[in-house]
Design an enzyme around this catalytic site. Sequence first.
Site, PDB file in Angstrom:
ATOM      1  N   ASP A 124      11.916  28.062  -5.650  1.00 25.96           N
ATOM      2  CA  ASP A 124      11.945  27.548  -4.274  1.00 25.96           C
ATOM      3  C   ASP A 124      11.953  28.710  -3.288  1.00 25.96           C
ATOM      4  O   ASP A 124      12.504  29.774  -3.568  1.00 25.96           O
ATOM      5  CB  ASP A 124      13.201  26.681  -4.086  1.00 25.96           C
ATOM      6  CG  ASP A 124      13.072  25.756  -2.884  1.00 25.96           C
ATOM      7  OD1 ASP A 124      11.986  25.687  -2.278  1.00 25.96           O
ATOM      8  OD2 ASP A 124      14.081  25.103  -2.546  1.00 25.96           O
ATOM      9  N   ASN A 147       5.796  16.608  -4.466  1.00 28.93           N
ATOM     10  CA  ASN A 147       4.953  17.634  -3.827  1.00 28.93           C
ATOM     11  C   ASN A 147       3.541  17.134  -3.503  1.00 28.93           C
ATOM     12  O   ASN A 147       2.826  17.744  -2.711  1.00 28.93           O
ATOM     13  CB  ASN A 147       4.849  18.891  -4.711  1.00 28.93           C
ATOM     14  CG  ASN A 147       6.108  19.743  -4.720  1.00 28.93           C
ATOM     15  OD1 ASN A 147       6.377  20.466  -5.683  1.00 28.93           O
ATOM     16  ND2 ASN A 147       6.909  19.674  -3.657  1.00 28.93           N
TER      17      ASN A 147
HETATM   18  C1  FPP Z   1       8.475  26.022  -3.789  1.00 31.66           C
HETATM   19  O1  FPP Z   1       8.470  26.752  -2.593  1.00 31.66           O
HETATM   20  C2  FPP Z   1       7.327  26.357  -4.611  1.00 31.66           C
HETATM   21  C3  FPP Z   1       6.379  25.467  -5.051  1.00 31.66           C
HETATM   22  C4  FPP Z   1       6.452  24.043  -4.762  1.00 31.66           C
HETATM   23  C5  FPP Z   1       5.219  25.906  -5.860  1.00 31.66           C
HETATM   24  C6  FPP Z   1       5.534  26.902  -6.919  1.00 31.66           C
HETATM   25  C7  FPP Z   1       4.316  27.253  -7.684  1.00 31.66           C
HETATM   26  C8  FPP Z   1       3.941  28.493  -8.001  1.00 31.66           C
HETATM   27  C9  FPP Z   1       4.712  29.710  -7.675  1.00 31.66           C
HETATM   28  C10 FPP Z   1       2.698  28.688  -8.804  1.00 31.66           C
HETATM   29  C11 FPP Z   1       3.115  28.868 -10.231  1.00 31.66           C
HETATM   30  C12 FPP Z   1       1.954  28.893 -11.104  1.00 31.66           C
HETATM   31  C13 FPP Z   1       2.030  28.689 -12.431  1.00 31.66           C
HETATM   32  C14 FPP Z   1       0.803  28.698 -13.218  1.00 31.66           C
HETATM   33  C15 FPP Z   1       3.304  28.419 -13.113  1.00 31.66           C
HETATM   34  P1  FPP Z   1       8.300  25.961  -1.227  1.00 31.66           P
HETATM   35  O2  FPP Z   1       6.850  25.902  -0.906  1.00 31.66           O
HETATM   36  O3  FPP Z   1       8.978  24.638  -1.329  1.00 31.66           O
HETATM   37  O4  FPP Z   1       9.043  26.917  -0.239  1.00 31.66           O
HETATM   38  P2  FPP Z   1       9.882  26.507   1.065  1.00 31.66           P
HETATM   39  O5  FPP Z   1      11.016  25.656   0.598  1.00 31.66           O
HETATM   40  O6  FPP Z   1      10.318  27.818   1.598  1.00 31.66           O
HETATM   41  O7  FPP Z   1       8.940  25.787   1.986  1.00 31.66           O
END
Ligand code: FPP
Length: 243
Positions: free
Chosen positions: A19, A67
């Site tokens: 996150d 998501n």
């Molecule tokens: C959460 O941060 C992150 C995600 C929902 C996506 C995570 C995915 C990756 C890092 C790609 C991984 C790839 C593989 C192949 C495993 P957020 O966007 O919710 O951050 P925020 O809370 O600050 O808005």
Amino acid sequence: MNDITSSSKVPVHVSIIMDGNGRWARERGQERVMGHFEGVESVRACTEAAVEAGVKYLSVYAFSEENWNRPDTEVSTLMELMAKCIENEIDTFMKNGVRMVVLGNRARLGAALNAAIDGCMEMTAGNSVMTLIIFLSYSGRWDILQAAQKLALEIADHPERRESLGTMDTEDFGNYLVTAGIPDPDLIIRTSGELRLSNYLLWQGAYSEFYFTDTLWPDFRKPQFRAALEDFARRERRYGKVK
Ligand code: FPP
């Protein structure tokens, strides 16, 4: 050898709620997707650190059922990023003996991503050093629901098995979850300071230890992963019993 690898308290299964990608990007005046790109580097670093520490299963919550409600452009960029990343990592997985598994509601994923997943899962199926599980289009309630549906359909097809429902235990039910055969997570890490489970591994996390850190996911690399393992090694797990 560092402290954690010499300890008998290395968790078998470490799971991570990644996150803070969006906030990491915003802090730098960049688009949210830049945080996801950088987040992939953290997945790579933690996979290496987990192999080095002797962890047998590392799982990451890459995309929840919820998501799907994000803006279309962010969803499509994430899906493309994951397909590319999975394809790009095959050689490294093979070199390091990592088996990759994707679990979740794959019916919702596009053809290109599903093809990349199938290819990588087939190629790495025989690897046994560590299993990397990517939870994609996953949610804990969905998992429990699909398990109940599978069980109900099985009983409808085989009414003679109805009797066995009465003696079914939680371990038996666990075999209907998408994580069948995978040990429950010993340690669940969540980055970015949020103190929630967000519909993740609701059944499997019943006795997990939790590690929350303010570090944003793109900044969570090997030293941070090792610090979480060291913290886990100091915990005393009681599973509801008295010690
Ligand atoms: C959460 O941060 C992150 C995600 C929902 C996506 C995570 C995915 C990756 C890092 C790609 C991984 C790839 C593989 C192949 C495993 P957020 O966007 O919710 O951050 P925020 O809370 O600050 O808005």
